[in-house]
Design an enzyme around this catalytic site. Structure first.
Site, PDB file in Angstrom:
ATOM      1  N   ASP A  55     -45.579  50.192 -21.841  1.00 42.24           N
ATOM      2  CA  ASP A  55     -46.448  50.887 -22.371  1.00 42.24           C
ATOM      3  C   ASP A  55     -47.241  49.334 -23.066  1.00 42.24           C
ATOM      4  O   ASP A  55     -46.121  48.215 -23.137  1.00 42.24           O
ATOM      5  CB  ASP A  55     -45.824  51.552 -23.320  1.00 42.24           C
ATOM      6  CG  ASP A  55     -43.859  51.224 -23.844  1.00 42.24           C
ATOM      7  OD1 ASP A  55     -43.850  49.982 -24.011  1.00 42.24           O
ATOM      8  OD2 ASP A  55     -43.729  52.703 -24.516  1.00 42.24           O
TER       9      ASP A  55
ATOM     10  N   ASN B 205     -36.625  61.212 -30.457  1.00 40.28           N
ATOM     11  CA  ASN B 205     -37.054  62.157 -30.000  1.00 40.28           C
ATOM     12  C   ASN B 205     -36.875  62.398 -29.067  1.00 40.28           C
ATOM     13  O   ASN B 205     -37.031  62.919 -28.188  1.00 40.28           O
ATOM     14  CB  ASN B 205     -38.390  63.107 -31.213  1.00 40.28           C
ATOM     15  CG  ASN B 205     -39.298  61.305 -30.431  1.00 40.28           C
ATOM     16  OD1 ASN B 205     -39.009  61.268 -29.649  1.00 40.28           O
ATOM     17  ND2 ASN B 205     -40.650  61.505 -30.553  1.00 40.28           N
TER      18      ASN B 205
ATOM     19  N   HIS C 158     -38.467  60.052 -26.406  1.00 41.73           N
ATOM     20  CA  HIS C 158     -38.861  59.379 -25.780  1.00 41.73           C
ATOM     21  C   HIS C 158     -38.878  58.390 -25.163  1.00 41.73           C
ATOM     22  O   HIS C 158     -37.545  58.045 -25.551  1.00 41.73           O
ATOM     23  CB  HIS C 158     -40.259  59.551 -26.553  1.00 41.73           C
ATOM     24  CG  HIS C 158     -39.963  58.592 -27.286  1.00 41.73           C
ATOM     25  ND1 HIS C 158     -40.870  58.126 -28.698  1.00 41.73           N
ATOM     26  CD2 HIS C 158     -40.108  57.015 -26.956  1.00 41.73           C
ATOM     27  CE1 HIS C 158     -40.445  57.296 -28.821  1.00 41.73           C
ATOM     28  NE2 HIS C 158     -40.022  56.314 -28.349  1.00 41.73           N
TER      29      HIS C 158
ATOM     30  N   GLU D 261     -44.733  61.061 -24.915  1.00 44.13           N
ATOM     31  CA  GLU D 261     -43.428  62.382 -26.362  1.00 44.13           C
ATOM     32  C   GLU D 261     -42.730  62.856 -25.625  1.00 44.13           C
ATOM     33  O   GLU D 261     -43.463  63.835 -25.240  1.00 44.13           O
ATOM     34  CB  GLU D 261     -44.085  61.714 -27.435  1.00 44.13           C
ATOM     35  CG  GLU D 261     -44.771  60.839 -28.048  1.00 44.13           C
ATOM     36  CD  GLU D 261     -43.811  60.227 -29.242  1.00 44.13           C
ATOM     37  OE1 GLU D 261     -42.736  60.218 -29.111  1.00 44.13           O
ATOM     38  OE2 GLU D 261     -44.928  59.388 -29.754  1.00 44.13           O
TER      39      GLU D 261
HETATM   40  C1  GLP Z   1     -41.374  52.983 -28.655  1.00 45.21           C
HETATM   41  C2  GLP Z   1     -40.786  51.935 -27.060  1.00 45.21           C
HETATM   42  C3  GLP Z   1     -39.659  52.896 -25.765  1.00 45.21           C
HETATM   43  C4  GLP Z   1     -38.779  52.554 -26.917  1.00 45.21           C
HETATM   44  C5  GLP Z   1     -37.799  52.614 -28.512  1.00 45.21           C
HETATM   45  C6  GLP Z   1     -36.836  52.772 -29.121  1.00 45.21           C
HETATM   46  O1  GLP Z   1     -41.312  53.501 -29.166  1.00 45.21           O
HETATM   47  N1  GLP Z   1     -42.019  52.565 -26.575  1.00 45.21           N
HETATM   48  O2  GLP Z   1     -40.025  52.246 -25.187  1.00 45.21           O
HETATM   49  O3  GLP Z   1     -37.489  52.567 -26.504  1.00 45.21           O
HETATM   50  O4  GLP Z   1     -39.256  52.632 -28.949  1.00 45.21           O
HETATM   51  O5  GLP Z   1     -37.031  51.857 -29.944  1.00 45.21           O
HETATM   52  P1  GLP Z   1     -35.662  51.053 -30.480  1.00 45.21           P
HETATM   53  O6  GLP Z   1     -35.012  50.280 -29.239  1.00 45.21           O
HETATM   54  O7  GLP Z   1     -36.604  49.949 -31.733  1.00 45.21           O
HETATM   55  O8  GLP Z   1     -34.899  51.761 -30.552  1.00 45.21           O
END
Ligand code: GLP
Length: 241
Positions: free
Chosen positions: A67, A135, A137, A142
């Site tokens: 992404d 959440n 995702h 989402e």
């Molecule tokens: C973002 C990214 C995800 C990631 C998530 C969790 O929203 N788009 O790909 O898995 O955050 O992030 P973190 O690893 O910082 O908790």
């Protein structure tokens, strides 16, 4: 789903690294599906260390990322392109032409989604690294995103904007939209490694593993894939039965 609960963040990173190392050793031209966020930083550091100390080469490796924020260019420190360069691509011998993310500044967003979907048809990850949002995702898919979704523009939820605001100076600076691979793209990977660390992920991890398979928790769709390894630390795994 294979579930591995490790002592802490470092052990989680080492466990994920051992899978990645095996793949790139066996297949020097492997396609890696990569993720951003705090969770995989330790994994990328181990990949860099292994490259420096053992000479593991990324010359033939290709990568696709999950992404990118809409509106951020690769030289913006908050962009995922910048993150990947900083944590991995600039520190190993990968050819940057073989690294791919959605282009955050693409003027025609629909065309950019089409371009990325076409690219993903030719670059199917041998392994996809995933984090998980609090959440549930994956990527930026989402809650409410269906299993047949492909690369699309996402309106980020308030929950995600709040979670991700810790990396921005002000919450107003967090982009409201992102490009994300869809669930269908993610499920096309040959192997998937989901990583999670910390108590704030415990509910999402439980929902992914034990809750209903439903778009209410997009990560739950991973249970329909035949080669998923979930690597979590004790805190993130504490609600698993
Ligand atoms: C973002 C990214 C995800 C990631 C998530 C969790 O929203 N788009 O790909 O898995 O955050 O992030 P973190 O690893 O910082 O908790």
């Amino acid at each position: 789903m294979k579930i591995l609960i490790t002592e802490n963040y470092d052990k989680m990173s080492e466990t994920a690294f051992s899978f990645v190392k095996e793949i790139i050793t066996e297949k020097p031209d492997a396609v890696l599906g990569l993720a951003t966020g705090s969770t995989p930083i330790g994994l990328y550091a181990l990949m860099v260390r292994d490259h420096e100390q053992n000479g593991t080469s990324y010359k033939g490796i290709k990568s696709v990322n999950l992404d990118e924020y809409v509106g951020l260019s690769a030289d913006n420190e908050q962009s995922y392109a910048y993150f990947m360069n900083y944590h991995l691509f600039d520190k190993v011998d990968i050819d940057k032409n073989n690294t791919h993310l959605p282009c955050g500044t693409a003027e025609d967003k629909k065309a950019e989604c089409r371009r990325y979907n076409e690219l993903l048809k030719t670059l199917v990850p041998d392994v996809q690294i995933l984090g998980i949002g609090s959440n549930g995702h994956i990527g930026f898919n989402e809650p409410g995103t269906e299993k047949d979704s492909v690369t699309h523009v996402v309106n980020l939820t308030e929950n995600t904007i709040k979670d991700n605001s810790r990396l921005f100076d002000r919450i107003e600076d967090v982009p409201r939209q992102a490009f994300s691979m869809g669930i269908k793209n993610i499920l096309a990977s040959k192997k998937i490694i989901v990583m999670a660390s910390g108590e704030n992920k415990a509910k999402a991890v439980r929902a992914m593993i034990e809750g209903p398979v439903s778009s209410a928790c997009p990560a739950s769709f991973l249970r329909e894939h035949n080669d998923v390894v979930v690597v979590v630390d004790k805190a993130a795994g504490k609600l698993i039965k």
